[in-house]
Design a protein around this motif. Structure first.
Motif, mmCIF file in Angstrom:
data_model
loop_
_atom_site.group_PDB
_atom_site.id
_atom_site.type_symbol
_atom_site.label_atom_id
_atom_site.label_comp_id
_atom_site.label_asym_id
_atom_site.label_seq_id
_atom_site.Cartn_x
_atom_site.Cartn_y
_atom_site.Cartn_z
ATOM 1 N N VAL A 77 0.797 -1.178 -0.135
ATOM 2 C CA VAL A 77 -0.011 0.003 0.119
ATOM 3 C C VAL A 77 0.857 1.340 -0.067
ATOM 4 N N ARG A 78 0.652 1.986 -1.001
ATOM 5 C CA ARG A 78 1.376 3.092 -1.254
ATOM 6 C C ARG A 78 0.499 4.343 -0.423
ATOM 7 N N LEU A 79 1.297 5.128 0.421
ATOM 8 C CA LEU A 79 0.466 6.452 0.793
ATOM 9 C C LEU A 79 0.792 7.436 -0.265
ATOM 10 N N GLU A 80 0.041 8.508 0.028
ATOM 11 C CA GLU A 80 0.176 9.759 -1.099
ATOM 12 C C GLU A 80 1.591 10.655 -0.574
ATOM 13 N N GLU A 81 2.051 11.265 -1.354
ATOM 14 C CA GLU A 81 3.185 11.904 -1.138
ATOM 15 C C GLU A 81 3.230 12.508 0.484
ATOM 16 N N ASP A 82 1.963 13.476 0.435
ATOM 17 C CA ASP A 82 2.163 14.352 1.774
ATOM 18 C C ASP A 82 1.983 13.373 2.977
ATOM 19 N N CYS A 83 1.629 12.028 2.992
ATOM 20 C CA CYS A 83 1.501 11.063 3.824
ATOM 21 C C CYS A 83 2.867 10.522 4.179
ATOM 22 N N GLN A 84 3.772 10.441 3.205
ATOM 23 C CA GLN A 84 4.812 9.888 3.337
ATOM 24 C C GLN A 84 5.678 9.973 4.515
ATOM 25 N N ASP A 85 5.758 11.395 4.624
ATOM 26 C CA ASP A 85 6.741 12.041 5.847
ATOM 27 C C ASP A 85 6.249 11.464 7.267
ATOM 28 N N GLY A 86 4.894 11.693 7.287
ATOM 29 C CA GLY A 86 4.216 11.226 8.535
ATOM 30 C C GLY A 86 4.423 9.873 8.852
ATOM 31 N N ALA A 87 4.311 8.865 7.594
ATOM 32 C CA ALA A 87 4.637 7.388 7.907
ATOM 33 C C ALA A 87 5.938 7.279 8.297
ATOM 34 N N ASP A 88 6.758 7.965 7.613
ATOM 35 C CA ASP A 88 8.228 7.760 8.124
ATOM 36 C C ASP A 88 8.519 8.123 9.533
ATOM 37 N N VAL A 89 8.059 9.077 10.118
ATOM 38 C CA VAL A 89 8.110 9.480 11.370
ATOM 39 C C VAL A 89 7.725 8.235 12.362
ATOM 40 N N LEU A 90 6.437 7.734 11.713
ATOM 41 C CA LEU A 90 5.708 6.822 12.619
ATOM 42 C C LEU A 90 6.938 5.459 12.448
ATOM 43 N N ARG A 91 7.167 5.198 11.466
ATOM 44 C CA ARG A 91 8.178 4.204 11.526
ATOM 45 C C ARG A 91 9.322 4.235 12.555
ATOM 46 N N ARG A 92 9.670 5.597 12.738
ATOM 47 C CA ARG A 92 10.717 5.540 13.799
ATOM 48 C C ARG A 92 10.210 5.649 15.111
ATOM 49 N N LEU A 93 9.053 5.899 15.284
ATOM 50 C CA LEU A 93 8.427 5.987 16.744
ATOM 51 C C LEU A 93 7.911 4.623 17.182
ATOM 52 N N VAL A 94 7.427 3.837 16.366
ATOM 53 C CA VAL A 94 6.853 2.735 16.643
ATOM 54 C C VAL A 94 8.025 1.586 16.400
ATOM 55 N N PRO A 95 8.337 0.888 17.748
ATOM 56 C CA PRO A 95 9.521 -0.139 17.606
ATOM 57 C C PRO A 95 9.256 -1.119 16.618
ATOM 58 N N GLY A 96 10.224 -1.619 16.017
ATOM 59 C CA GLY A 96 10.205 -2.789 14.963
ATOM 60 C C GLY A 96 9.437 -2.262 13.650
ATOM 61 N N CYS A 97 9.263 -1.266 13.212
ATOM 62 C CA CYS A 97 8.542 -1.029 12.013
ATOM 63 C C CYS A 97 9.422 -0.326 10.710
#
Lengths: 138, 90
Positions: A77-97
């Motif tokens: 699943v690809r998120l839109e461009e403006d969501c990618q930053d949020g998704a990247d931050v989330l990947r750093r915040l949630v362990p193991g992601c």
């Protein structure tokens, strides 16, 4: 319930073993115990709980007892461009992601948040109980 | 003309993922505290992600803060408190 059991056990152990330790060290131990009890109560079926448990060496380490069937490969699943930053931050915040695709990431995040809330609520209750029973020395 | 075709092809492939994303985003939104985000606004997926990050950070801070308070309480309390903790376990 399981979380409370693990956390209280850890607290009891910490109190016994840190009577001469610094405040900062005890704080750190309590914090680690909080995340560990979160992960233990969830078990091995979440990526974040496995990641947290891998960080902490334990006797008889928790292994995945059940074989998780390979999920059929979905198109990532690809998120839109403006969501990618949020998704990247989330990947750093949630362990193991790290490197997880967005669909799984959102799933893990929801699970992680629910568990975090439970842990916070548990810690608040414990603080209240101890505060109510605590008589200041002065 | 070719751009129209491209756009049609793009919207065809993303229609499936849009639905998935909406489901997941609304699932995520349901665990967030009431933040006044309108549910069916497609453009708010980014906002939901941002709110989620902020919420997780605030939960981490709460854990830190509560750990400090517990640490202080354990330090100050008498040995009776160890008994209280043990009694909570039973």
């Amino acid at each position: 319930m399981i979380m409370a059991f693990h956390f209280l056990g850890a607290l009891s152990h910490i109190q016994k073993t840190t009577t001469h330790s610094t405040f900062v060290f005890r704080c750190h131990r309590i914090r680690c115990a909080a995340y560990t009890s979160m992960a233990l109560s969830t078990g091995a079926h979440s990526a974040w709980s496995r990641a947290l448990l891998r960080q902490k060496p334990r006797r008889g380490s928790l292994r995945k007892r059940t074989v998780i069937l390979q999920r059929p490969r979905k198109r990532a699943v690809r998120l839109e461009e403006d969501c990618q930053d949020g998704a990247d931050v989330l990947r750093r915040l949630v362990p193991g992601c790290d490197g997880m695709d967005s669909a799984e990431l959102l799933d893990e995040t929801a699970d992680y948040i629910r568990c975090l809330e439970e842990q916070v609520s548990l810690m608040r209750s414990i603080v209240n109980v101890i505060s109510l029973n605590f008589n200041p020395k002065s | 003309m070719s751009s129209r075709r491209n756009r049609a092809r793009q919207s065809g492939s993303s229609r499936i993922t849009d639905e998935q994303i909406n489901d997941l985003v609304s699932k995520l939104q349901s665990v967030l505290p009431e933040a006044g985000i309108r549910r069916n606004d497609r453009a708010s997926a980014a906002k939901v992600l941002q709110e989620t990050c902020n919420y997780i950070r605030s939960l981490h801070r709460e854990v830190d803060d509560l750990s400090e308070r517990l640490s202080k309480l354990l330090e100050e309390s008498s040995s009776d408190q160890a008994a209280i903790i043990r009694s909570l376990l039973m």
